[in-house]
Design an enzyme around this catalytic site. Structure first.
Site, PDB file in Angstrom:
ATOM      1  N   PRO A 202       0.828  -1.283  -0.094  1.00 48.40           N
ATOM      2  CA  PRO A 202       0.007   0.012   0.161  1.00 48.40           C
ATOM      3  C   PRO A 202       0.746   1.219   0.131  1.00 48.40           C
ATOM      4  CG  PRO A 202      -0.105  -0.843   2.193  1.00 48.40           C
ATOM      5  CD  PRO A 202       0.691  -1.860   1.368  1.00 48.40           C
ATOM      6  N   CYS A 203       1.543   1.776  -1.108  1.00 48.61           N
ATOM      7  CA  CYS A 203       2.389   2.835  -1.003  1.00 48.61           C
ATOM      8  C   CYS A 203       1.226   3.966  -1.190  1.00 48.61           C
ATOM      9  CB  CYS A 203       3.093   2.671  -2.353  1.00 48.61           C
ATOM     10  SG  CYS A 203       2.234   2.486  -4.049  1.00 48.61           S
ATOM     11  N   HIS A 204       0.095   3.753  -1.241  1.00 48.69           N
ATOM     12  CA  HIS A 204      -0.935   4.757  -1.275  1.00 48.69           C
ATOM     13  C   HIS A 204      -1.078   5.673   0.005  1.00 48.69           C
ATOM     14  CE1 HIS A 204      -3.535   1.285  -0.180  1.00 48.69           C
ATOM     15  NE2 HIS A 204      -4.182   2.009   0.281  1.00 48.69           N
TER      16      HIS A 204
END
Length: 233
Positions: A202-204
């Protein structure tokens, strides 16, 4: 895994997908377009220190596994656009999101040029459906093994991202501290940009120190939509 016929292999023009029923196109910010062109450059606002740790190799923009043989892939539609799912014999190699169904297979080829890319296959539609359902409701988790490809430093960053709980975020500087490289703030940002497994890694959930959103490889609007969904879980 069985050997694919020639007709199954990927061509750069044969991966069209139905466009009907999709929401509006997600526009990319100038920062995100810059990321697309450079493979991991940002706008310099992660932090002042540009130190690069020893295990952040110059080839971090495109890591190719020498042992790649076959990667199966397929696409499905979501509220965020087309979702391309790619799986090696070890697990999910890529989850790519975009508005253009034809561009995503080309992106996959660019990322893994040594692999034999095979479209579909027995039962693969079910894998795609599971991943698309996860993208729509990431709080439910993805019960599939992942096979991320990257440098040792990138792997450390991606593991730290996976440890950020759903509904929470962490700044790039905080992530750098968590992996024991507090001066590598921009390198952390580049590792986020190099991530090929959207949502599952989850780089978001990585944000600026003031909590504002920075560039996201699949568009800042998608990043905001994902965070808004997770905040309402």
């Amino acid at each position: 895994m069985s050997t694919a016929t020639k007709s199954e292999r990927l061509s750069t023009t044969s991966a069209g997908r139905p466009r009907a029923g999709r929401p509006h196109r997600f526009e990319k910010s100038a920062t995100t377009r810059k990321i697309d062109k450079t493979g991991g450059s940002f706008d310099g606002r992660f932090g002042e220190d540009v130190s690069r740790p020893d295990d952040m190799l110059p080839t971090h923009r495109r890591t190719v596994a020498a042992t790649d043989t076959q990667i199966r892939f397929g696409s499905g539609e979501s509220s965020l656009g087309t979702v391309l799912v790619a799986q090696s014999e070890h697990g999910i190699r890529a989850i790519l999101i975009g508005d253009d169904p034809d561009a995503l297979p080309r992106d996959l080829r660019d990322r893994f040029p040594r692999a034999q890319l095979i479209h579909g296959g027995a039962g693969f539609d079910r894998i795609v459906a599971r991943v698309v359902a996860f993208v729509e409701a990431s709080q439910s988790g993805l019960d599939l093994p992942l096979d991320p490809q990257g440098t040792a430093f990138q792997q450390r960053v991606w593991e730290a991202l996976r440890n950020i709980p759903v509904g929470q975020t962490a700044s790039y500087s905080e992530i750098a501290r968590r992996i024991g490289a507090p001066k590598a703030i921009r390198a952390v940002g580049s590792a986020c940009a190099a991530n090929a497994i959207a949502v599952a890694i989850p780089c978001h959930r990585a944000v600026r120190s003031d909590g504002s959103l920075s560039g996201y490889r699949w568009g800042t609007e998608r990043k905001r939509a994902l965070l808004d969904r997770e905040a309402k879980r």
